[in-house]
Write an enzyme that holds these catalytic residues in place. Structure first.
Site, PDB file in Angstrom:
ATOM      1  CG  ASP A  15     -11.924  -1.861 -28.837  1.00 32.08           C
ATOM      2  OD1 ASP A  15     -11.173  -1.610 -27.866  1.00 32.08           O
ATOM      3  OD2 ASP A  15     -13.120  -1.557 -28.846  1.00 32.08           O
ATOM      4  CG  HIS A  16      -6.386   0.742 -27.226  1.00 32.98           C
ATOM      5  ND1 HIS A  16      -7.359   1.681 -27.474  1.00 32.98           N
ATOM      6  CD2 HIS A  16      -5.959   0.976 -25.967  1.00 32.98           C
ATOM      7  CE1 HIS A  16      -7.508   2.446 -26.409  1.00 32.98           C
ATOM      8  NE2 HIS A  16      -6.671   2.051 -25.478  1.00 32.98           N
ATOM      9  CG  HIS A  58     -12.497   1.482 -25.903  1.00 35.44           C
ATOM     10  ND1 HIS A  58     -11.864   0.874 -26.965  1.00 35.44           N
ATOM     11  CD2 HIS A  58     -12.035   2.761 -25.893  1.00 35.44           C
ATOM     12  CE1 HIS A  58     -11.049   1.748 -27.552  1.00 35.44           C
ATOM     13  NE2 HIS A  58     -11.141   2.896 -26.932  1.00 35.44           N
ATOM     14  CG  ASP A 105     -12.918   8.952 -27.400  1.00 34.64           C
ATOM     15  OD1 ASP A 105     -12.212   8.723 -28.399  1.00 34.64           O
ATOM     16  OD2 ASP A 105     -12.445   9.200 -26.268  1.00 34.64           O
ATOM     17  CE  LYS A 150     -11.192  11.853 -23.552  1.00 34.46           C
ATOM     18  NZ  LYS A 150     -10.265  10.733 -23.301  1.00 34.46           N
TER      19      LYS A 150
HETATM   20  C1  BG6 Z   1      -9.023   5.962 -26.872  1.00 31.42           C
HETATM   21  C2  BG6 Z   1      -9.788   7.253 -26.818  1.00 31.42           C
HETATM   22  O1  BG6 Z   1      -9.659   5.052 -27.731  1.00 31.42           O
HETATM   23  O2  BG6 Z   1      -8.947   5.411 -25.583  1.00 31.42           O
HETATM   24  C3  BG6 Z   1      -9.169   8.216 -25.833  1.00 31.42           C
HETATM   25  O3  BG6 Z   1      -9.823   7.847 -28.096  1.00 31.42           O
HETATM   26  C4  BG6 Z   1      -9.000   7.563 -24.498  1.00 31.42           C
HETATM   27  O4  BG6 Z   1      -9.940   9.389 -25.705  1.00 31.42           O
HETATM   28  C5  BG6 Z   1      -8.295   6.224 -24.640  1.00 31.42           C
HETATM   29  O5  BG6 Z   1      -8.232   8.419 -23.669  1.00 31.42           O
HETATM   30  C6  BG6 Z   1      -8.266   5.500 -23.330  1.00 31.42           C
HETATM   31  O6  BG6 Z   1      -7.444   4.377 -23.473  1.00 31.42           O
HETATM   32  P1  BG6 Z   1      -6.606   3.824 -22.265  1.00 31.42           P
HETATM   33  O7  BG6 Z   1      -5.915   2.623 -22.836  1.00 31.42           O
HETATM   34  O8  BG6 Z   1      -5.678   4.899 -21.824  1.00 31.42           O
HETATM   35  O9  BG6 Z   1      -7.597   3.497 -21.208  1.00 31.42           O
END
Ligand code: BG6
Length: 492
Positions: free
Chosen positions: A181-182, A244, A239, A344
């Site tokens: 989970d980045h 997140h 998503d 979005k």
């Molecule tokens: C991703 C989603 O996990 O996270 C994207 O698939 C989203 O749709 C993105 O834009 C947002 O990540 P960050 O790091 O730009 O906030």
């Protein structure tokens, strides 16, 4: 150190993630001295390319996406570590060849049989690849460890996530599965626990007696771009919310763990998700708002509506926005609502957590014309990074006026968005075998239980899409959600 020696095998070596995130992250890690001396990257791709061509492609991606400029001598080091292995991972018979190749490389590169298998591919291939790794005996090297890294989406609902997990567990132990989970790699997400558990003035009032409400708001200006096909099946719930937002919620609301061990932390995080009050359709009727963007203007530029995006059906009912009120039913939080919001094509790009403290009685200074501004603590995740704190002081120029003083320690640092930075920390942790910043299966499972209920409610709702203009802050009803509680979204 030498014990970090490994081969990183990337399935999806010619894909977007590898080009935009993984390789720039590896390059930055090299500059920071975080790559092991004995390290190889084997990129697997279907395309017919020579190793040299592949390395040149990677170099230009690093030039484009890394925060650091290319330094030729450093690049030469990374370049030598990168291998291109051409192979169609859907071909069962190909895995034996890959195994032999990796074994040879191991022997030649002193990588000690340590392997990281990184699945940077579309989710429909996860199972096939893990099976291939298994049947060819690639996890059974005599020495060394094997770790599996898996990108989202982890299933599309509880049932598919369980199925996938079962398949992974047939091959890898839970402790060797790294579910990415980045967001957990982001600086301020890691800082949540530090802010809470290293500051008496926060932790001692971090509960329903002092906190009026908590807001988690992840708003993007971007639309779905070229990802229409993926996003159609996903929507904002899958998503952003299932992963997140649930992770952030866990960190904000968790009890202090007994120690900082991986599983002590994850166990406390899990309890938060499990304590989310049962979200019935009756509850959701009044507490969730779905949205989809129509045409509008972002930063002065006209943009199309979601239904006009590439690979999106003209009558799509996929949500590009969700606002939701949740209750965490435990002693710390009962009575304090959590409002979450993500979408979005909104007017503001920001990710932040707002802690709104309760008001004091409206007496003394707040009796007459002075309107009481609450104490606010804002954890800024992006684009700026840091903490904002609001408290009241006397206005210098008058006798009576009370003004809200805004203390802001946040500053702009490059790359707190979806950039390689978060991946640097995560890849480093995978090398070290620390899975604290990855989701454990039971956390994912609990989050799906919550998400499934909301998604199923959505599929039964009459949606009047599109219901917000690109460039706005979402559907009117998302403002009413807070207004009817006498509250508002803070865009600090
Ligand atoms: C991703 C989603 O996990 O996270 C994207 O698939 C989203 O749709 C993105 O834009 C947002 O990540 P960050 O790091 O730009 O906030």
């Amino acid at each position: 150190g030498d014990n970090l020696a490994a081969i990183l095998v990337i399935f999806g070596g010619t894909g977007d993630l590898t080009h935009r995130k993984l390789m720039p992250a590896l390059y930055n890690m090299l500059l920071d001295g975080l790559l092991p001396k004995h390290f190889r990257v084997v990129s697997i791709g279907r395309r017919d390319k020579t190793e040299d061509q592949y390395r040149e492609d990677i170099k230009s991606s690093i030039e484009k996406y890394s925060r650091n400029k290319i330094d030729e001598s450093k690049w030469a080091v990374l370049r030598e570590m990168i291998k291109y292995y051409r192979f169609d991972f859907r071909d069962h018979d190909g895995y034996a060849g890959l195994k032999a190749y990796l074994d040879d490389l191991d022997a030649a590169s002193k990588t000690k049989g340590n392997r990281i298998y990184y699945l940077a591919v579309a989710p429909e291939y996860f199972e096939t690849i893990v099976q291939g790794i298994h049947l060819s005996g690639m996890t059974k090297s005599k020495e060394g460890w094997s770790r599996l890294v898996i990108e989202k989406p982890f299933g599309k609902d509880l049932a598919t996530a369980r199925h996938l997990n079962q398949k992974l567990l047939e091959v890898f132990d839970e402790s060797n599965i790294y579910r990415i989970d980045h967001y957990l790699g982001k600086e301020m997400i890691q800082n949540i626990m530090v802010l809470r558990f290293c500051n008496l003035i926060f932790e001692s009032i971090w509960n329903n007696k002092f906190i009026d409400n908590i807001q988690i708001s992840l708003t993007e200006k971007l639309g779905v771009g070229t990802r229409g096909e993926y996003y159609e099946k996903s929507g904002a719930m899958r998503d952003m919310v299932q992963n997140h937002i649930m992770q952030i919620l866990s960190l904000v609301a968790m009890e202090p763990p007994v120690n900082l061990n991986t599983d002590s932390i994850r166990t406390e995080k899990l309890k938060v998700i499990e304590a989310i009050e049962d979200i019935t359709p009756e509850f959701l009727r009044d507490n969730v708002v779905f949205g989809q963007y129509g045409r509008g203007v972002i930063d002065g530029v006209p943009v199309v509506g979601y239904r006009e995006e590439e690979k999106v059906p003209k009558d799509s009912n996929t949500e590009t926005f969700v606002a939701l009120k949740l209750h965490i039913n435990n002693f710390r939080w009962a009575g304090t609502p959590f409002y979450i919001r993500t979408g979005k094509r909104l007017g503001i790009y920001s990710a932040e957590i707002v802690i709104q403290f309760k008001n004091l009685p409206n007496i003394l200074y707040f009796k007459d014309s002075n309107i009481q501004e609450p104490n606010l603590l804002v954890i800024r995740i992006q684009p700026n990074v840091g903490v904002f704190f609001q408290f009241n002081t006397k206005d210098f120029s008058t006798h009576h006026d009370i003004v809200a003083t805004k203390m802001d320690t946040s500053y702009a640092i490059p790359g707190q968005g979806n950039t390689p930075e978060a991946y640097e920390r995560l890849i480093y942790d995978i090398l070290r075998g620390d899975s604290t910043l990855f989701s454990r299966w039971d956390e994912v499972e609990a989050a799906w239980k919550v998400a499934d209920k909301i998604i199923s409610y959505r599929s039964q709702s009459k949606l009047n899409f599109p219901n917000y203009d690109a460039g706005s802050m979402g559907p009117i009803r998302s403002f009413e959600l807070l207004a009817k509680d006498g509250r508002k979204w803070w865009n600090i």
